[in-house]
Each structure stands twice: as C-alpha cells, then as structure tokens.
Design a protein around this motif. Structure first.
Motif, PDB file in Angstrom:
ATOM      1  N   GLU A 157       0.973  -1.376  -0.040  1.00  0.00           N
ATOM      2  CA  GLU A 157      -0.338  -0.293  -0.356  1.00  0.00           C
ATOM      3  C   GLU A 157       0.730   0.751   0.067  1.00  0.00           C
ATOM      4  O   GLU A 157       0.492   2.367  -0.495  1.00  0.00           O
ATOM      5  N   ILE A 158       1.713   1.175   0.837  1.00  0.00           N
ATOM      6  CA  ILE A 158       3.235   2.393   0.375  1.00  0.00           C
ATOM      7  C   ILE A 158       3.149   2.465  -0.737  1.00  0.00           C
ATOM      8  O   ILE A 158       3.014   3.588  -1.449  1.00  0.00           O
ATOM      9  N   ALA A 159       3.949   1.524  -1.493  1.00  0.00           N
ATOM     10  CA  ALA A 159       4.636   1.410  -3.030  1.00  0.00           C
ATOM     11  C   ALA A 159       3.093   2.571  -3.509  1.00  0.00           C
ATOM     12  O   ALA A 159       3.651   3.014  -4.351  1.00  0.00           O
ATOM     13  N   ALA A 160       1.864   1.467  -3.654  1.00  0.00           N
ATOM     14  CA  ALA A 160       0.908   2.224  -4.720  1.00  0.00           C
ATOM     15  C   ALA A 160       1.067   3.331  -4.555  1.00  0.00           C
ATOM     16  O   ALA A 160       0.510   4.161  -4.724  1.00  0.00           O
ATOM     17  N   GLY A 161       0.567   3.746  -3.298  1.00  0.00           N
ATOM     18  CA  GLY A 161       0.067   4.976  -2.264  1.00  0.00           C
ATOM     19  C   GLY A 161       0.548   5.881  -2.604  1.00  0.00           C
ATOM     20  O   GLY A 161       0.312   7.306  -2.993  1.00  0.00           O
ATOM     21  N   LEU A 162       2.669   6.451  -2.713  1.00  0.00           N
ATOM     22  CA  LEU A 162       3.271   7.150  -3.401  1.00  0.00           C
ATOM     23  C   LEU A 162       3.035   7.084  -4.745  1.00  0.00           C
ATOM     24  O   LEU A 162       3.138   8.671  -5.630  1.00  0.00           O
ATOM     25  N   ALA A 163       3.641   5.535  -6.135  1.00  0.00           N
ATOM     26  CA  ALA A 163       2.966   6.016  -6.906  1.00  0.00           C
ATOM     27  C   ALA A 163       1.936   6.932  -7.059  1.00  0.00           C
ATOM     28  O   ALA A 163       2.039   7.938  -8.392  1.00  0.00           O
ATOM     29  N   LYS A 164       0.359   6.556  -6.867  1.00  0.00           N
ATOM     30  CA  LYS A 164      -1.186   7.561  -7.152  1.00  0.00           C
ATOM     31  C   LYS A 164      -0.168   8.437  -6.426  1.00  0.00           C
ATOM     32  O   LYS A 164      -1.273   9.955  -7.767  1.00  0.00           O
ATOM     33  N   ALA A 165       0.177   9.502  -5.841  1.00  0.00           N
ATOM     34  CA  ALA A 165       0.259  10.523  -5.588  1.00  0.00           C
ATOM     35  C   ALA A 165       1.685  11.127  -6.472  1.00  0.00           C
ATOM     36  O   ALA A 165       1.840  12.210  -6.263  1.00  0.00           O
ATOM     37  N   GLY A 166       2.267  10.588  -7.279  1.00  0.00           N
ATOM     38  CA  GLY A 166       2.965  10.712  -8.087  1.00  0.00           C
ATOM     39  C   GLY A 166       4.743  10.835  -6.934  1.00  0.00           C
ATOM     40  O   GLY A 166       5.338  12.339  -8.012  1.00  0.00           O
ATOM     41  N   LEU A 167       4.437  10.592  -5.951  1.00  0.00           N
ATOM     42  CA  LEU A 167       6.213  10.803  -5.279  1.00  0.00           C
ATOM     43  C   LEU A 167       6.700   9.440  -5.381  1.00  0.00           C
ATOM     44  O   LEU A 167       6.739   8.566  -5.628  1.00  0.00           O
ATOM     45  N   VAL A 168       7.686   9.987  -5.279  1.00  0.00           N
ATOM     46  CA  VAL A 168       9.502   8.513  -5.847  1.00  0.00           C
ATOM     47  C   VAL A 168       9.955   8.290  -4.341  1.00  0.00           C
ATOM     48  O   VAL A 168       9.671   9.048  -2.740  1.00  0.00           O
ATOM     49  N   MET A 169       9.699   6.989  -3.990  1.00  0.00           N
ATOM     50  CA  MET A 169       9.813   6.511  -3.021  1.00  0.00           C
ATOM     51  C   MET A 169      10.937   6.042  -2.411  1.00  0.00           C
ATOM     52  O   MET A 169      12.286   5.992  -3.713  1.00  0.00           O
ATOM     53  N   VAL A 170      12.039   6.022  -1.151  1.00  0.00           N
ATOM     54  CA  VAL A 170      13.364   6.448  -1.428  1.00  0.00           C
ATOM     55  C   VAL A 170      13.629   4.601   0.029  1.00  0.00           C
ATOM     56  O   VAL A 170      13.000   4.920   1.292  1.00  0.00           O
ATOM     57  N   PRO A 171      14.329   4.053   0.001  1.00  0.00           N
ATOM     58  CA  PRO A 171      13.766   3.071   0.735  1.00  0.00           C
ATOM     59  C   PRO A 171      15.254   2.629   1.522  1.00  0.00           C
ATOM     60  O   PRO A 171      16.217   2.647   1.506  1.00  0.00           O
ATOM     61  N   LEU A 172      15.214   2.618   2.821  1.00  0.00           N
ATOM     62  CA  LEU A 172      16.079   3.354   3.847  1.00  0.00           C
ATOM     63  C   LEU A 172      16.218   1.268   4.210  1.00  0.00           C
ATOM     64  O   LEU A 172      15.293   0.114   5.215  1.00  0.00           O
ATOM     65  N   GLY A 173      17.709   0.568   5.130  1.00  0.00           N
ATOM     66  CA  GLY A 173      17.531  -0.766   5.012  1.00  0.00           C
ATOM     67  C   GLY A 173      16.979  -0.431   6.230  1.00  0.00           C
ATOM     68  O   GLY A 173      17.933   0.772   7.096  1.00  0.00           O
ATOM     69  N   THR A 174      16.864  -2.306   7.087  1.00  0.00           N
ATOM     70  CA  THR A 174      16.469  -1.969   8.357  1.00  0.00           C
ATOM     71  C   THR A 174      17.805  -1.748   9.624  1.00  0.00           C
ATOM     72  O   THR A 174      17.250  -1.456  10.106  1.00  0.00           O
ATOM     73  N   ARG A 175      19.048  -2.513   8.946  1.00  0.00           N
ATOM     74  CA  ARG A 175      19.966  -2.726   9.751  1.00  0.00           C
ATOM     75  C   ARG A 175      21.139  -1.179   9.854  1.00  0.00           C
ATOM     76  O   ARG A 175      21.800  -1.186  10.128  1.00  0.00           O
ATOM     77  N   SER A 176      21.244  -0.376   9.214  1.00  0.00           N
ATOM     78  CA  SER A 176      21.486   1.119   8.200  1.00  0.00           C
ATOM     79  C   SER A 176      21.879   2.094   9.713  1.00  0.00           C
ATOM     80  O   SER A 176      20.452   1.549  10.504  1.00  0.00           O
TER      81      SER A 176
END
Length: 491
Positions: free
Chosen positions: A68-87
């Motif tokens: 839902e996050i990936a699709a929601g950002l795409a619907k709003a024209g926003l760009v996703m920047v994933p962060l590593g959970t161990r970073s």
C-alpha cells in the motif's frame, strides 16, 4: 496509457476487491483494502504539503503495509526511497540528505535509526492508521510519466558512498509483468516474501504478486524453521531466495519435516549459487522448478537459467531474459567470442534512468550504445548460456547484500594506530562472502582487532562489519602502486 506501479492495485482493487492480496501473520488485506488504503496514504501526504516528485523515505521490515505504501506514493506522484532496517543513523542521514527527502514512513520501532527526521513523518504503530482514517479515499491519480522514477534505490559501489539508482515506473512495471509470466505470480497463486523489501530484488519479487493479482505472504524475519513453517502454512507456490537462505536450510536438516507440497517454484538471485549447493536444492525440493537469475539494481533481471537446464548447464545463470540484449566486451570494448571472458553488458527496458546527481557515474556505467556495464566478467557458450567467472569490480556480496570495500576501509583507517587497510570478500559457506580487513599498523602501534571490529559496529551496519581482521607488514602492490586484492583473496 502510462505504465505505473500502482496499476495492478487499481485494476485488481476493482476487479477482485474481495480477494486476498497480502498475508502478514494473522492479518489479511484484500485488494479492495490495499487500493483504498494506498489512495488514503497518497492523499494524506499531498495534504501534508508534499508535491509530486518529492521523495519519501520508507524504513520498514517485511510487513503488510509495503504494497500500500508503494502504490500510495505512486498514486500521488511521489518517489520512494527505501532505507535498510539494519543501516546506521549515519548511513540513513547520508541518503536522506542526498535524496532531498521530505517525508518518512517508518516502523515506530525503527525511528532510532533516524538522527534528524524530515518535515513529514508517518509512524506505523504510532499514528499511521489515524492519518489514513482522516484522509480522503479518492485515488489521487497524479499524472506521472512512465519514464519518471518511482523509486531511488541506494546501492554501494566501489567508490565508497552509495549511489542513488533511479528506477522508472516503466522499468519495474515491465519487470512485474514478465516475472508474473515467468514464475506464475498471478491470480490464484501465493508467493512468500523472504528477502527484505527495501532491497531492489526483494521489493520486485515481493510486490509482483500483488501487482499481478496474486497473493504475497510476508516473512518478517528469516530463520530456517520460520521459513519452512511459513511456506507450509501459507501454501505458497513460489519463493525468492538468495544462496545464504539455501545454506541455512541445508544446515538445519529440517526441510523434510514440513509439508511443502504446494511449492513448485524457487528462484535464486543476488549472488552466485554454488553448484554443490544448487545440487542440494534440487535434491531437497524434488519436483520444484529451480531458476537461477542474474541481475542488478541498475540492470534489472538480465538472465535466467530455467529448470530444464538446471543440471545440464551447471554453474550457468542462463541465457538473456525477456527483451534483453547481452554482449561481452574486452578492455577495448570489443565483443569476445564464445568461451572467451569479457565484461557482461546488457540493454533492456529494465535499465535504470541513471544515478541521482551523478552524471559522470551514469556515463561511466553505460557503453556508447546504451548497454549497462555490470563490472562482472563472464563467458558465454555457443548456446548463449552465461557463466559468471569473476568480478571486475571489488564489490563484496555477503548474504545478498552489496558491500563497497572502500566504505569499510575508510572506517577501519580511522581507527587509532591503523596505517592502511584493504578489505576483500573471502569465501564463506554461510554468507557467500565474508568481509575481511587486512590491516597494516602504524610503526610502534598494535591496534586490537576486536577493538577495530567494535569501532566498525558504531558506524557501519551489520553486514559491512569485518568478520576477520588480519595484520600484515605490508599490502601487496603492483608496479603502479595499486593494491593487489587478488593476492589477498588467496590468503
């Protein structure tokens, strides 16, 4: 009509609203719910002041909210920047700054990994649900070109600092469609998401089932018994694994104790699958089609050794995948013949747009006719099957994670008493490669290896921390003064 990674959610949200899209433990989300929730998320972020094209960081383990996050950002024209959970906080801070991130969606339990949050924050298990409930359920439908990036995935390179790989809606939408065709990830099928979805491959193989109308079951953390239990409980027909998973499954001795009769497809990627380990997989999972892929964040999926050739082409990662051209080049960029080693280069609709804010690196990564230079040395037989034989780059791959030696070297070199360091990956049965630091001490100094490792843990995420620290009087070099890492790998 422009391709969008939100397309599948929209389509099946209307045509299969009551079918299960996501399984996360006892939680189930239908396509109708994912469609609704993703629209609400997009509306919420736009109402918070974000503009189309703004970057939103996502810090989240494998759980139901990912699609839902990936699709929601795409619907709003926003760009996703994933962060590593161990970073580490320092690693995340670099990405947040480099990508000009304006918002963060994070698991509340992981917020400690963010030193300075961006202006807009939505915390899962900490206000996220309230924000969705208050937002409009109307699909934002912000117009976005299919060639615009939907995500920026940061991947380590041999230059030290991670580079932001710009990946378009078109690139990954086509990847999803081809993956659904190749591995049967559509309606009526369930796939288990094991690899972290903040990784490029983990996201692609975890999101494809939902995009294509199937079901994805989330595995929140990996261990061999947990994976086997999840496969049995979900009745998953397919699963994406990296060789480290296979090593641990073999070591557990538990495969035969679970009902895996629904499983018919396993696909491997991220690192080379040793032939002996692949033989074990074929024996441990009789009747299961085993695919071995080769690809990268920048190049997408490049090759696939399909089940029919799993035994007849040992060591091969297969021929070119759908819509992909391959050529092997020597140091003068001339193509080499069958059986001759050359750098593997590929061209396809799956290629990246380039590296964020780094035109020089983008140009260096491509040939004059648009092929991506993988940095891997391969040979190709007369049938077109590719075998990876060496790495031109010094990249270390440990447990499926790409690690830049220079990044580790800079941290070790900052420890008191260290003169210089060379970091390499040495063969490791469990992780594929083990990060090993060869250190030369300053005259009169005697740095403690355990203290060096402890120092690294304060700056680097777990996979990057050296497993071994070895001291040498000098590092091997050639006549030009370049460190000969191949000599260290012989240690």
């Amino acid at each position: 009509m422009e391709l969008s990674i939100a397309g599948g959610i929209r389509e099946f949200g209307a045509s299969a609203a009551h079918s299960t899209a996501v399984i996360d433990g006892d939680r189930r989300l239908t396509f109708g719910e994912v469609h609704d929730r993703s629209s609400r998320l997009g509306q919420d972020l736009l109402a918070a002041g974000l503009d189309p094209g703004d970057r939103v960081a996502v810090l989240l383990g494998n759980r139901a909210e990912w699609p839902e996050i990936a699709a929601g950002l795409a619907k709003a024209g926003l760009v996703m920047v994933p962060l590593g959970t161990r970073s580490t906080a320092a690693e995340n801070a670099y990405i947040l700054d480099h990508a000009d991130v304006r918002a963060l969606i994070a698991d509340a339990a992981l917020l400690g990994n963010i030193a300075t949050p961006p202006p807009v924050v939505r915390l899962i298990d900490g206000g996220y649900e309230d924000a969705l409930a208050k937002a409009s359920a109307e699909d934002p439908r912000v117009p976005v070109s299919e060639r615009d990036p939907f995500t920026i995935v940061y991947t380590s390179g041999t230059t030290g600092r991670p580079k932001g790989v710009l990946i378009s809606h078109r690139s990954r939408s086509l990847t999803f469609y081809c993956s659904a065709l190749e591995w049967g990830l559509g309606p009526g099928r369930t796939s288990l998401a094991v690899a972290p979805m903040y990784h490029g491959a983990g996201f692609a193989f975890g999101y494809t089932p939902v995009f294509a109308g199937g079901t994805v079951a989330m595995l929140r953390s990996f261990d061999a018994p947990g994976l086997l239990a999840a496969l049995a409980e979900s009745r998953a027909q397919s699963v994406f694994l990296v060789p480290t998973h296979a090593h641990q499954l073999r070591a557990s001795g538990l495969v035969g104790e679970y009902d895996l009769s629904a499983l018919d497809t396993i696909f491997f990627n991220a690192a080379a699958l040793p032939t002996a380990l692949k033989d074990w997989v074929l024996e441990a999972f009789p009747g299961v089609g085993v695919h071995e892929l080769y690809g990268s964040t920048e190049g997408g999926i490049v090759t696939d050794c399909r089940p029919a050739y799993a035994r007849t082409k040992p060591g091969s990662v297969g021929p070119a995948w759908f819509m992909t051209e391959i050529k092997l080049l020597d140091d003068a960029d001339a193509e080499v013949g069958p059986g001759e080693p050359g750098e593997l280069c590929s061209r396809s609709p799956f290629l990246m747009n380039g590296y964020l804010k780094d035109e020089a690196a983008t140009a260096a990564a491509l040939t004059s006719d648009g092929f991506y230079r993988s940095g891997d040395i391969a040979v190709r037989d007369a049938d077109g099957f590719v075998t990876i034989v060496d790495r031109k780059k010094d990249m270390i791959i440990s447990g499926g994670v790409n690690i830049a030696p220079r990044e580790v070297e800079e941290v070790v070199n900052g420890f008191p008493g260290v003169a210089e360091t060379a970091v390499v990956g040495l063969p490791d049965d469990r992780w594929g490669e083990s990060v090993t630091a060869f250190v030369v001490a300053l005259p009169g100094a005697s740095p403690d290896p355990d203290a060096i490792v402890a120092h690294c843990r304060t700056v680097l995420s777990g996979p990057k921390v050296p497993r071994r620290v070895e001291f040498l009087p000098v590092l091997p070099r050639n006549a030009a003064g370049k460190i000969l890492k191949r000599e260290l790998r012989k240690d």
